[in-house]
Design a protein around this motif. Structure first.
Motif, PDB file in Angstrom:
ATOM      1  N   UNK A   1       0.839  -1.209   0.000  1.00 27.70           N
ATOM      2  CA  UNK A   1       0.000   0.000   0.000  1.00 27.70           C
ATOM      3  C   UNK A   1       0.871   1.254   0.000  1.00 27.70           C
ATOM      4  N   UNK A   2       1.928   1.242   0.822  1.00 34.73           N
ATOM      5  CA  UNK A   2       2.843   2.391   0.890  1.00 34.73           C
ATOM      6  C   UNK A   2       3.523   2.634  -0.450  1.00 34.73           C
ATOM      7  N   UNK A   3       3.872   1.551  -1.141  1.00 37.06           N
ATOM      8  CA  UNK A   3       4.538   1.647  -2.442  1.00 37.06           C
ATOM      9  C   UNK A   3       3.652   2.358  -3.459  1.00 37.06           C
ATOM     10  N   UNK A   4       2.383   1.996  -3.506  1.00 39.29           N
ATOM     11  CA  UNK A   4       1.482   2.605  -4.484  1.00 39.29           C
ATOM     12  C   UNK A   4       1.204   4.063  -4.157  1.00 39.29           C
ATOM     13  N   UNK A   5       1.237   4.422  -2.865  1.00 34.82           N
ATOM     14  CA  UNK A   5       1.026   5.823  -2.468  1.00 34.82           C
ATOM     15  C   UNK A   5       2.139   6.706  -3.021  1.00 34.82           C
ATOM     16  N   UNK A   6       3.407   6.297  -2.846  1.00 33.42           N
ATOM     17  CA  UNK A   6       4.520   7.145  -3.276  1.00 33.42           C
ATOM     18  C   UNK A   6       4.590   7.247  -4.796  1.00 33.42           C
ATOM     19  N   UNK A   7       4.262   6.159  -5.497  1.00 32.32           N
ATOM     20  CA  UNK A   7       4.236   6.194  -6.971  1.00 32.32           C
ATOM     21  C   UNK A   7       3.193   7.202  -7.444  1.00 32.32           C
ATOM     22  N   UNK A   8       2.015   7.176  -6.824  1.00 32.72           N
ATOM     23  CA  UNK A   8       0.935   8.109  -7.182  1.00 32.72           C
ATOM     24  C   UNK A   8       1.346   9.549  -6.894  1.00 32.72           C
ATOM     25  N   UNK A   9       1.972   9.792  -5.744  1.00 32.70           N
ATOM     26  CA  UNK A   9       2.401  11.158  -5.368  1.00 32.70           C
ATOM     27  C   UNK A   9       3.388  11.711  -6.384  1.00 32.70           C
ATOM     28  N   UNK A  10       4.388  10.911  -6.790  1.00 35.40           N
ATOM     29  CA  UNK A  10       5.410  11.382  -7.737  1.00 35.40           C
ATOM     30  C   UNK A  10       4.789  11.664  -9.104  1.00 35.40           C
ATOM     31  N   UNK A  11       3.909  10.769  -9.586  1.00 34.90           N
ATOM     32  CA  UNK A  11       3.284  10.960 -10.904  1.00 34.90           C
ATOM     33  C   UNK A  11       2.404  12.203 -10.912  1.00 34.90           C
ATOM     34  N   UNK A  12       1.547  12.367  -9.895  1.00 42.50           N
ATOM     35  CA  UNK A  12       0.653  13.530  -9.845  1.00 42.50           C
ATOM     36  C   UNK A  12       1.443  14.831  -9.727  1.00 42.50           C
ATOM     37  N   UNK A  13       2.513  14.819  -8.947  1.00 39.17           N
ATOM     38  CA  UNK A  13       3.368  16.015  -8.827  1.00 39.17           C
ATOM     39  C   UNK A  13       3.958  16.372 -10.180  1.00 39.17           C
TER      40      UNK A  13
ATOM     41  N   UNK B   1       7.165  18.973   3.216  1.00 37.14           N
ATOM     42  CA  UNK B   1       6.741  17.593   3.485  1.00 37.14           C
ATOM     43  C   UNK B   1       7.624  16.599   2.723  1.00 37.14           C
ATOM     44  N   UNK B   2       8.848  17.010   2.398  1.00 40.54           N
ATOM     45  CA  UNK B   2       9.719  16.167   1.572  1.00 40.54           C
ATOM     46  C   UNK B   2      10.115  14.857   2.268  1.00 40.54           C
ATOM     47  N   UNK B   3      10.012  14.827   3.599  1.00 37.94           N
ATOM     48  CA  UNK B   3      10.361  13.604   4.343  1.00 37.94           C
ATOM     49  C   UNK B   3       9.465  12.426   3.947  1.00 37.94           C
ATOM     50  N   UNK B   4       8.288  12.727   3.354  1.00 32.33           N
ATOM     51  CA  UNK B   4       7.364  11.660   2.940  1.00 32.33           C
ATOM     52  C   UNK B   4       8.025  10.738   1.918  1.00 32.33           C
ATOM     53  N   UNK B   5       8.809  11.345   0.981  1.00 33.01           N
ATOM     54  CA  UNK B   5       9.360  10.563  -0.128  1.00 33.01           C
ATOM     55  C   UNK B   5      10.336   9.494   0.349  1.00 33.01           C
ATOM     56  N   UNK B   6      11.422   9.856   1.077  1.00 31.20           N
ATOM     57  CA  UNK B   6      12.342   8.787   1.506  1.00 31.20           C
ATOM     58  C   UNK B   6      11.667   7.757   2.407  1.00 31.20           C
ATOM     59  N   UNK B   7      10.704   8.209   3.239  1.00 29.63           N
ATOM     60  CA  UNK B   7      10.018   7.274   4.131  1.00 29.63           C
ATOM     61  C   UNK B   7       9.252   6.223   3.334  1.00 29.63           C
TER      62      UNK B   7
END
Length: 493
Positions: free
Chosen positions: A188-200, A307-313
């Motif tokens: 679930x965490x993996x799909x969240x970060x992929x979505x965040x990067x694409x939408x950004x 909120x950049x700490x979200x990405x490495x986490x």
């Protein structure tokens, strides 16, 4: 006597329950989506493929071609090749319905020696090096925030990676359920970060951040060697496409839904990967991306601050999820190899306390740690890709061979012959091009190691020398006592 008889009966029932629990361990993990439809089939494909690769490979792909245009083209081409390869495996998987990956296909087409060499190489080269690469990726992203503006020391990265291997190995040795819960959370965490990067990235493109895409093919470095190495790194991110035929038994109407899942699922992953790379290039030039120690972290610092700490986490969660899934499946491969007599017998034993193939998982983790000590990510990816594409090419060649030698076999899924021909030719190119144009000792070592499997096969499988049994029996006995493990069939004793 009545009380003793009752106790004995209870003991027998308990033993029977334990045995049933062990024997049903694998089916329980495979039956979660027994009636999966097309949508769930696509989700399984996307979830299997997307892992640590997309956060590690962009830098390496770009380093080999040195321009944005060829880089994005390579990512799209890797997706096309993965789709074609997966369709070949879909035909093989529905034609020869035996477990064991490429092993039964090579056995049917070419006999036991190529099949054993695949098993030997998988257990000691491709699977452990894959585990090592993923854990090194985790370590790079986990340590990057603590070393702003510079690369983390290699000692720190390797210690972190080794610690991750140890923790994941322990978790999977202690409990199947714990490993499964961890996998669900990390997926679930993996799909969240992929979505965040694409939408950004889409938002930034809409705002006109397109300057890094001008003259995108200028100053590119195109050669057979550079393209092959770029493909190695790109295809690493698509690793898992060859596992797709394993979902056959879980799909409704598999002969329709399996090829459809592949045709929809892998191109969907390809679109995600191309969009993620485009997102990176909206905020970084080629030079800046190559200088970044952790590309997604740099992207997060520039786009998502504060909120950049979200990405490495979340990238750490994603890489841990890939490592956990790899450990879970490959540990079972070692277990099966031990049961079939291709490795030490103790590797097929099961923990009395935890009902897991603990010896196989611990063996797999130990080999992965050995790979971490001398290797870096790029070297390991080249080493892994060189070995794995030898056997991908052989397996797809087996499909072509069996079209002529095994015409009697039913083929519920039958793809045009041109597809396996293309995949075989590309495999040959991927294997030979780096050796011819940029030879390295790593390729020689890998080839020698694969061929050394012939000696092992001759001594331990074909001839079965008695002295080998005399050596292995006391080792097996002592390890069995130390780890509290027993053969599956002896649990009731």
């Amino acid at each position: 006597m009545g009380e003793e008889s009752l106790k004995k009966r209870k003991g027998e029932n308990k033993g029977r329950e334990d045995r049933q629990s062990i024997q049903s361990h694998e089916p329980q993990t495979m039956n979660l989506q027994k009636q999966a439809n097309l949508f769930l089939g696509i989700c399984m494909i996307v979830g299997t493929i997307i892992g640590s690769g997309i956060f590690v490979s962009p830098k390496s792909v770009l380093a080999n071609v040195e321009a944005v245009g060829p880089c994005l083209t390579i990512w799209a081409a890797c997706g096309v090749l993965a789709t074609l390869g997966a369709l070949c495996f879909a035909e093989l998987g529905t034609m020869i319905t035996k477990s064991g990956g490429e092993y039964p296909y090579l056995m049917e087409a070419f006999g036991p020696i190529p099949a054993f060499l695949f098993s030997w190489t998988s257990l000691l080269v491709t699977k452990p090096s894959s585990f090592a690469i993923i854990c090194l990726s985790f370590a790079e992203y986990a340590s990057a925030p603590f070393y702003p503006g510079c690369d983390p020391p290699q000692a720190v990265i390797k210690c972190l990676a080794a610690a991750a291997i140890v923790v994941i190995t322990i978790v999977n040795s202690l409990s199947v359920k714990l490993g499964s819960y961890l996998q669900n959370f990390l997926t679930a965490a993996k799909m969240i970060i992929v979505t965040v990067i694409i939408l950004s990235g889409i938002v930034l493109l809409a705002q006109g951040k397109t300057e890094n895409f001008k003259d995108s093919f200028k100053d590119s470095k195109i050669s057979v060697s550079s393209i092959s190495l770029a493909f190695y790194n790109g295809l690493w991110a698509y690793d898992g496409w060859n596992q797709l035929n394993y979902i056959t038994e879980e799909l409704k109407n598999p002969y329709r839904n399996l090829p459809l899942s592949i045709i929809i699922g892998i191109p969907l992953v390809t679109v995600c990967y191309v969009l993620i790379n485009i997102s990176y290039f909206t905020v970084m030039t080629s030079t800046e991306l190559l200088q970044s120690q952790a590309v997604a972290v740099t992207f997060g610092d520039r786009v998502l601050y504060p909120a950049s700490w979200i990405v490495p986490l979340f990238v750490v969660f994603s890489t841990l999820g890939s490592a956990n899934g790899t450990c879970f499946t490959a540990g079972r491969l070692v277990y099966v190899a031990g049961r079939e007599g291709h490795m030490l017998k103790v590797l097929s034993y099961i923990s009395v306390k935890h009902l897991t193939p603990a010896p196989a998982i611990i063996f797999y983790g130990a080999i992965a740690i050995i790979y971490i000590i001398p290797g870096d990510i790029d070297t390991l990816i080249n080493y892994f890709s060189f070995a794995v594409w030898i056997f991908y090419g052989l397996t797809v060649l087996a499909l072509i061979v069996m079209r002529f030698t095994r015409k009697e076999l039913k083929r519920p899924i039958r793809i045009p012959i041109i597809i396996p021909v293309i995949v075989t030719l590309v495999s040959i190119l991927l294997v030979l091009a780096p050796i011819i144009s940029a030879p390295e000792l790593a390729y020689l070592y890998c080839t020698l190691f694969i061929l050394s499997g012939l000696i092992v096969y001759a001594l331990f499988v074909h001839l079965k020398f008695s002295w080998a049994q005399k050596i292995s029996k006391p080792i097996t006995m002592h390890l069995q006592m130390l780890m509290e493990v027993v053969p599956e069939e002896e649990v009731t004793e």
